[in-house]
Every structure is written in C-alpha cells, then in structure tokens.
Design an enzyme around this catalytic site. Structure first.
Site, PDB file in Angstrom:
ATOM      1  N   LYS A  78     -13.400  10.735  24.273  1.00  8.87           N
ATOM      2  CA  LYS A  78     -12.683   9.900  25.241  1.00  8.87           C
ATOM      3  C   LYS A  78     -11.816  10.803  26.124  1.00  8.87           C
ATOM      4  O   LYS A  78     -11.267  11.795  25.637  1.00  8.87           O
ATOM      5  CB  LYS A  78     -11.820   8.903  24.448  1.00  8.87           C
ATOM      6  N   SER A 153     -10.109  -0.013  24.845  1.00 12.12           N
ATOM      7  CA  SER A 153     -10.131   0.864  25.985  1.00 12.12           C
ATOM      8  C   SER A 153     -11.137   2.014  25.900  1.00 12.12           C
ATOM      9  O   SER A 153     -11.430   2.633  26.913  1.00 12.12           O
ATOM     10  CB  SER A 153      -8.736   1.451  26.190  1.00 12.12           C
ATOM     11  N   SER A 177      -8.731  -0.246  20.144  1.00 10.25           N
ATOM     12  CA  SER A 177      -9.582   0.365  21.172  1.00 10.25           C
ATOM     13  C   SER A 177     -10.801   1.139  20.689  1.00 10.25           C
ATOM     14  O   SER A 177     -11.614   1.558  21.501  1.00 10.25           O
ATOM     15  CB  SER A 177      -8.756   1.264  22.076  1.00 10.25           C
TER      16      SER A 177
HETATM   17  N1  GLN Z   1      -6.174  -3.592  24.043  1.00 15.25           N
HETATM   18  C1  GLN Z   1      -4.997  -2.987  23.543  1.00 15.25           C
HETATM   19  C2  GLN Z   1      -4.078  -2.603  24.666  1.00 15.25           C
HETATM   20  O1  GLN Z   1      -4.435  -2.812  25.762  1.00 15.25           O
HETATM   21  C3  GLN Z   1      -5.344  -1.826  22.669  1.00 15.25           C
HETATM   22  C4  GLN Z   1      -5.484  -0.548  23.391  1.00 15.25           C
HETATM   23  C5  GLN Z   1      -5.786   0.603  22.499  1.00 15.25           C
HETATM   24  O2  GLN Z   1      -6.046   0.448  21.311  1.00 15.25           O
HETATM   25  N2  GLN Z   1      -5.688   1.771  23.077  1.00 15.25           N
HETATM   26  O3  GLN Z   1      -3.012  -2.094  24.465  1.00 15.25           O
END
Ligand code: GLN
Length: 481
Positions: A78, A153, A177
């Site tokens: 990532k 994400s 994420s």
């Molecule tokens: N969807 C969650 C957020 O927007 C989790 C994001 C993540 O785990 N990086 O914060």
C-alpha cells in the site's frame, strides 16, 4: 492454470523444483498488470526495474538452496508504506512527489526475505475511507464488477490480489482497511494484534489503532506473509516480543471449537444477503463440529461513534506535520500563514473533515465530553470482548455489512460510508487479531466472514481460519478481467 493464478505456496514449490524461475514469475505478473490494471487501477506505481532485480537476487538464493517462504514471490505494498527511492504518496497531493530516503520495517523485512516488489497500491488518501474513491488520483475498481468499488482504504492492495496481479500484498488496518476490502474483493485479509507488526515507515493515521496486515488468496499465504513481517522492532516501541508458535497454527480442525456470534453483528445493520450468506457459512462450520453460541456485546453498537472520535483526534495530531515546512508539499503564498493555508488546502475533503473533527474533539471544553468519553467506551468494549474470549475461542461475524457498492453511490453519504466499518472496528478498538475469508457470493459479488481472537492468539486464529477455509471453499464467481 496461468502462473499468476497460483497460490504463493504453489509458486514456492515450482520455484524450488525449478519448474519456473523467479524472473519468469515476475515477468508473468508484470504482464498481467499491463493487461488488466488499466481497467482496475490498483497500482499508483509499478516498480518494474526493482521487480526484475529482486527476481534475479531471489533466483540466486533459490539456486544456493537458501530460499524462505517468500523468496521470489511477488508482493505489492500500500502506498502509505515508505520505500527507499520509490515514490510514496499516501494517495495525497501532499506527498505526490515524495521519494523517501529510507524504507520502513515491513519493506525491509520483505526485501530481506527475497520477495519481489511489484509496486505501490492505491488507497483512500492517508487511509481515510472505505472505498478507495478518496484517493487524490483515481478510484480503483472491483475485479468482480468494474462499476463497483474494491472497498478501502487498502482497495488497491485487495484488488491487485483478487485480479491475480500479485499473490500477496500488504495494507494497513486502522478501522477495517484490510478486512473490508478483502471481503468486497473475495480474498483473505488479516489484521494482526496491535503490537505484532512494526509500523516504522507506515505513514501514521491513528497511532493507537494502525496495524499492517497482508492480503492473499489463501490463508496459508497470508500466514506466510505475516510471519515474514511480524516481530519486535527497535524502531517501533509499540511492537512487542510476544511468543508465536507457527507450527501450532497448522492443525486445522473445526471439531470442538467454541465460536461466539455477537447478536449485534447479525442485526439489521447488516444487509440481508450478507446476513444470509454468513448464517449459512456458520451452519456449515457447525456441521463440521464447531459449537456456536450467540451472545451480546452491547458496546459494539457504540463502536463507530467511538472510533470516529479517536481516529480523527489522532489523525489531526499526526497530520499536523504536513504544514509546508516540515514534510511534503509547500505551496508558496504570501506570508507564512498564507503559505500554510494554501498548502493544507490541498488535503482532500475527507481528510480535511477528519482534521476538523479531530481538532474539535480535542479542544478544551470538548475534550472530556468527546475524547475522554470515547476512551471510556473503548475500555468497556475491549473488556466485553475479553470476557467473551473467556468462553469462546473466537468471535465470528460478517466482515462488511454490504457487498461492493457502485462507484459514486455513497460518496455523498459520509455517515453511511462510516457505518460500513461497523463489523471491523471492534477488533481495532480492542487491538485483537482478526481475519476475513470469503464465505460466498451474492449476485456475483463476494461476501466475507470475519473471525476475531484474543490478543496475540494468532496461532488460534490461523488454525481456525485454515479449517474454515477448507469447509467454506466454493466455486469462485467470475472475474471481470
Ligand atoms: N474506514 C475507516 C476509516 O475511514 C478505516 C480506515 C482504515 O482502516 N485505514 O477511517
């Protein structure tokens, strides 16, 4: 079967028996990326030269008989994991041209094991989001339906594995994420216990929640990827030296496993197709000897609101460093203050919203009401789960309340996007290890099932996941690429 469809473990066998060579394997994946990534947009940067030189070095190790599990195996990272000499953007205008002068621990360990780096994957800006639509560059697409999101994400990492562009990738999981995009893309996604994997070189979002975890097409591959990266690191003081008995994980059986299903996670918050699919999966596990019991962990219902105070609070502090002076972009403009304003205006809408919320909940007068309260809720939620682990080997639930939704469908609905983290947040709040596996499909779209274990019980989690994977194995829906 094409080379790029094999599991990493099978690639390993063929590399070791010299049926294939590391260079050939890297080239097959680069070809696959060239063929399908223009449709998926999983990668921000493809590191062709690096992949070629990694493969040559890996082949030497294989020839010398000193290969380990990931030697010669393609991986992707990532784009919030810093990589020496390779652009690391966090899918943000702030870091659009940032080429790090060092590598983070996960990258160093991946390189040390002889894996082949294919590139850096797309994500929501600074890992804030659930769909990868908040990337400042472009959205990624779901390999099962190109009109739909891959989740987020870490959507690029999930889509890359699902579309067979790499057998293994890594993402970061702060509120889900890794697991949520794994669920939407039909692959395995694993979040280790908080403190298992070093975050040195992971651009910080919410430091008390962030963990790095792998995506793969099999549990075994996810396990190998985890084992290559886990363990204490002097560069991250939260990363601890807890025992992990790799061998213990390799005794997969469902017999006598006590699994708890929180009723809050099979409630109306979860869409009917997901609920039905996961209920059927649970029946299959029962038929193979699992003892399933429903229980209640009432704090789950407060998970999203707790998380969306703690995570933005920490984000507002972590992202203060992007001020035009210390890190990243600088937009020259009049006075020092004007320059800062112009620079910070380049954050995307979602990131700005989080910084504003985070600053608010930390401000004097509101701190006790929001931030301190959220921490109390966090403690309660964690203890409800710990209590459940006295009785159950693992907690089982859906991973995501929905299947993959259409690109653009929810971008105007920030609350709904946040509710999508409903099932994954508890594991982050408590620091527990959690894994998502595919449990079936609805209208051709994958549905994930999630298992959560007590902290540092990765052996238990993997042995359960290996058993569940064998039981839930079903024909795959067809890919759109
Ligand atoms: N969807 C969650 C957020 O927007 C989790 C994001 C993540 O785990 N990086 O914060």
């Amino acid at each position: 079967m094409e080379l790029w469809e094999l599991s990493a473990a099978e690639m390993r066998r063929r590399l070791d028996s010299r049926d294939i060579f590391a260079g050939e394997l890297a080239e097959a994946h680069l070809d696959r990326i060239r063929a399908v990534d223009p449709k998926i947009n999983a990668f921000i940067t493809v590191t062709e030269e690096r992949a070629t030189s990694d493969a040559a070095a890996a082949q030497k190790r294989i020839d010398q008989g000193s290969a380990s599990a990931l030697t010669g195996i393609p991986v992707a990272l990532k784009d919030n994991m810093v990589t020496l000499g390779i652009k690391t953007t966090c899918a943000s205008r702030m870091l659009e041209n940032y080429v790090p002068p060092y590598s983070g621990t996960v990258e160093q360990r991946i390189a040390a094991t002889g894996a082949v780096l294919l590139g850096k994957t797309n994500m929501d800006e600074f890992a804030m989001g659930t769909s990868t639509e908040f990337s400042a560059f472009f959205p990624s697409r779901n390999p099962y339906d190109l009109e739909r999101v891959p989740g987020g994400s870490s959507g690029g990492s999930a889509a890359a594995v699902a579309a067979n562009m790499t057998p293994i990738s890594f993402g970061s999981d702060t509120g889900g994420s890794v697991r949520q995009p794994a669920s939407l893309c039909g692959v395995v996604g694993f979040k280790p216990t908080y403190g298992r994997v070093s975050r040195y070189g992971l651009v910080a979002f919410s430091s008390s929640l962030d963990q790095i975890g792998p995506f793969a097409r099999t549990v075994q591959d996810a396990m190998d990827a985890f084992e290559a990266t886990m363990g204490p690191d002097g560069m991250d003081s939260t990363c601890v030296d807890a025992p992990y008995a790799a061998a213990a994980a390799r005794r997969p059986s469902m017999k006598g496993r006590r699994l708890g299903v929180p009723k809050e996670l099979l409630s109306d918050e979860v869409s009917a197709p997901v609920r039905e699919c996961v209920e059927q999966a649970i029946e299959k596990l029962t038929a193979e000897g699992a003892e399933i019991e429903e229980f209640s962990a009432s704090m789950i219902e407060h998970g999203v609101s707790t998380y969306y105070i703690i995570a933005p609070a920490e984000a507002s502090s972590n992202l203060a460093r992007f001020d035009g002076v210390r890190y990243g972009l600088r937009v020259p403009d009049g006075s020092h203050v004007d320059m800062m304003k112009a620079t910070r205006a380049r954050f995307g809408r979602e990131v700005k919203e989080r910084i504003i919320i985070g600053t608010h909940v930390l401000s004097s007068g509101y701190y006790e009401a929001y931030y301190a309260k959220a921490h109390q809720a966090r403690t309660l939620m964690k203890s409800q789960f710990q209590e459940a682990f006295q009785k159950f080997d693992a907690i089982v639930s859906p991973t995501s309340p929905t299947t993959a939704f259409k690109i653009g469908e929810l971008t105007g609905d920030p609350i709904m996007l946040k509710l999508l983290d409903y099932c994954t947040i508890p594991a982050n709040i408590g620091g527990f290890p959690a894994i998502s596996l595919n449990s079936g499909y609805f209208e051709g779209l994958p549905i994930g099932i999630q298992f959560v274990c007590d902290s540092f019980d990765e052996e238990g989690l993997f042995s359960l996941a290996l058993a569940a994977e064998a039981i839930l194995d079903s024909p795959k829906a067809s890919l759109a690429v």
